[in-house]
Enzyme design. Structure first.
Site, mmCIF file in Angstrom:
data_model
loop_
_atom_site.group_PDB
_atom_site.id
_atom_site.type_symbol
_atom_site.label_atom_id
_atom_site.label_comp_id
_atom_site.label_asym_id
_atom_site.label_seq_id
_atom_site.Cartn_x
_atom_site.Cartn_y
_atom_site.Cartn_z
ATOM 1 N N HIS A 1 -9.598 2.175 0.372
ATOM 2 C CA HIS A 1 -9.510 1.105 1.368
ATOM 3 C C HIS A 1 -10.553 1.217 2.483
ATOM 4 O O HIS A 1 -10.230 1.021 3.664
ATOM 5 C CB HIS A 1 -8.091 1.107 1.956
ATOM 6 C CG HIS A 1 -7.620 -0.226 2.435
ATOM 7 N ND1 HIS A 1 -8.097 -0.828 3.577
ATOM 8 C CD2 HIS A 1 -6.717 -1.079 1.919
ATOM 9 C CE1 HIS A 1 -7.487 -1.989 3.750
ATOM 10 N NE2 HIS A 1 -6.640 -2.168 2.747
ATOM 11 N N HIS B 1 0.804 -1.228 0.000
ATOM 12 C CA HIS B 1 0.000 0.000 0.000
ATOM 13 C C HIS B 1 0.839 1.282 0.000
ATOM 14 O O HIS B 1 0.558 2.228 0.732
ATOM 15 C CB HIS B 1 -0.946 0.007 1.197
ATOM 16 C CG HIS B 1 -2.005 -1.063 1.142
ATOM 17 N ND1 HIS B 1 -2.458 -1.615 -0.030
ATOM 18 C CD2 HIS B 1 -2.714 -1.672 2.138
ATOM 19 C CE1 HIS B 1 -3.401 -2.514 0.236
ATOM 20 N NE2 HIS B 1 -3.572 -2.579 1.530
ATOM 21 N N GLU C 1 -11.358 -3.753 -2.772
ATOM 22 C CA GLU C 1 -10.419 -2.774 -3.319
ATOM 23 C C GLU C 1 -10.246 -3.018 -4.810
ATOM 24 O O GLU C 1 -9.655 -4.034 -5.214
ATOM 25 C CB GLU C 1 -9.068 -2.923 -2.612
ATOM 26 C CG GLU C 1 -9.139 -2.780 -1.115
ATOM 27 C CD GLU C 1 -7.996 -3.510 -0.418
ATOM 28 O OE1 GLU C 1 -6.834 -3.244 -0.740
ATOM 29 O OE2 GLU C 1 -8.269 -4.359 0.441
HETATM 30 C C1 BGC Z 1 -4.465 -6.337 2.432
HETATM 31 C C2 BGC Z 1 -4.256 -7.085 3.716
HETATM 32 C C3 BGC Z 1 -3.731 -6.136 4.731
HETATM 33 C C4 BGC Z 1 -4.705 -4.998 4.869
HETATM 34 C C5 BGC Z 1 -4.139 -3.972 5.793
HETATM 35 C C6 BGC Z 1 -5.451 -5.254 2.671
HETATM 36 O O1 BGC Z 1 -5.662 -4.528 1.512
HETATM 37 O O2 BGC Z 1 -4.894 -7.189 1.405
HETATM 38 O O3 BGC Z 1 -3.352 -8.151 3.565
HETATM 39 O O4 BGC Z 1 -3.532 -6.744 5.966
HETATM 40 O O5 BGC Z 1 -4.936 -4.382 3.642
HETATM 41 O O6 BGC Z 1 -5.133 -3.326 6.405
#
Ligand code: BGC
Length: 386
Positions: free
Chosen positions: A214, A140, A350
């Site tokens: 998210h 991310h 997402e």
């Molecule tokens: C991911 C997860 C991660 C989370 C964090 C998600 O988009 O796929 O693996 O733990 O984000 O909040």
């Protein structure tokens, strides 16, 4: 006499419209409101910069609160089948809590949503090394991704929507990525009860980009876990992962696996199956390869919550959809209105390109060149089923 008059008027009004003394904006009334957009200071960052909260309301009473720190959707109020508006996203009551590294609640994610293996990739013969923040991988956007940036923001209004346009210039070298990346993300709350997110970006050197949003949704107004929500995902295939949740590089059929959501299925019905992919994700944490993609927004998923009647449809221009069932929520975070977020208390859908695409030549490309425009649109559309 002066003091009792408002109570009396409220009583008469409640008889007339049948909503009790609840404030008008707690009630969904199609076409009955004037669209609203207002802004106020939400808090102050340690460096003294102010964070602004934008409050949006559409003509039906649906509401969204968005802050320019991380482009975070703080609250989203949609109707249940009785017409009561309730908040369907996880989040906090104050800026301070958002600064303590929450798991990306409601945030904009960039430059790369999802994982890049070991934070490394090669682009046009040059190797790049990114910040690593997830078991030796890049997740991310790294240590200070777009979710932790203060965006420039301006309110916007059209004939059928109110919104916020957010802008960010991510400099060359930011978290290790090449190129100055000029990003614009517009949130629109439309009178069709959609939260529409439009992303645009330009670069001055070849780079990779994969932006997403998210939010952790919970259509029960965040009152319990999300296991009874019924989910449909329009995907015949998914990208299986290794122990570090990095794609193996193959596209596999969902048929005969607990990842088959082609028919509406409660999220909880197979989540604890003894399946190697579910064990690796501790539940669902997988990228689905969406069917029927041509780059324009098309339906990707549909969620129905049987007790409240709320439905949420996801449409996107993207080829992939990460379904994350909130497996790492464990009761240690207390959110809005003092609600403790227990295991699997929210789910994320997402819209994105596939994880680790910069290292997977067979996946759809995430490369952006100077002169090209990165464009993605994702829509979360709300309604109720009687
Ligand atoms: C991911 C997860 C991660 C989370 C964090 C998600 O988009 O796929 O693996 O733990 O984000 O909040």
């Amino acid at each position: 006499m002066k003091r009792t008059a408002p109570v009396y008027v409220c009583f008469l009004l409640s008889l007339f419209i049948g909503t009790g003394c609840r404030k008008a904006h707690d009630t969904y009334r199609p076409g009955k409101y004037a669209m609203e957009i207002s802004q106020k200071t939400y808090g102050t960052l340690p460096d003294g910069r102010h964070v602004i909260l934008f409050h949006l309301m559409n003509a039906n009473g649906m509401q969204a609160d968005i802050i320019n720190y991380g482009g975070i959707l703080v609250s989203l109020k949609t109707p249940n089948r009785k017409g009561h508006l309730g908040d369907v996203v996880l989040g906090f009551d104050d800026l301070e809590s958002y600064l303590h590294d929450p798991p990306y609640f409601g945030a904009l994610i960039g430059r790369y949503g999802n994982r890049i293996a070991r934070g490394r990739f090669t682009l046009e013969g040059k190797e790049y090394s990114l910040a690593v923040n997830n078991n030796g991988h890049h997740l991310h956007g790294g240590l200070k991704g777009f979710d932790k940036q203060l965006w420039n923001a301006e309110p916007i209004q059209t004939d059928n929507a109110v919104g916020v346009k957010l802008s960010l210039l991510s400099p060359h070298g930011d978290e290790g990525y090449p190129g100055n990346l000029d990003c614009h993300v517009t949130y629109l709350l439309t009178n069709e009860d959609e939260l529409r997110i439009v992303y645009r970006a330009l670069t001055d050197r070849p780079t990779v980009v994969n932006l997403t949003h998210h939010s952790y949704f919970n259509l029960t107004e965040c009152q319990r876990d999300i296991l009874d929500h019924e989910l449909t995902i329009g995907a015949d295939r998914y990208t299986p992962v290794d122990e570090g949740l990095i794609p193996l590089g193959t596209l596999e059929s969902v048929s005969g696996t607990p990842l088959d959501f082609r028919e509406s299925t409660p999220i909880g019905s197979r989540i604890d199956n003894d399946d190697i992919q579910l064990l690796r994700g501790r539940g669902y944490d997988h990228n689905f390869v969406l069917n029927n993609r041509d780059g324009s927004p098309a339906q990707a998923a549909l969620v129905y919550e049987p007790q409240t009647g709320r439905t949420m449809e996801v449409l996107t221009s993207e080829p992939g959809l990460q379904f994350y069932s909130g497996n790492f929520l464990d009761g240690t975070l207390t959110g809005k209105n003092g609600i403790v977020y227990g295991h699997r208390w929210g789910f994320c859908l997402e819209a994105q390109h596939f994880p680790d695409s910069p290292n997977q030549p067979a996946f759809p490309s995430v490369v952006l060149h100077p002169g090209e425009k990165y464009a993605q649109t994702t829509v979360y559309r709300f309604s109720v089923m009687k």
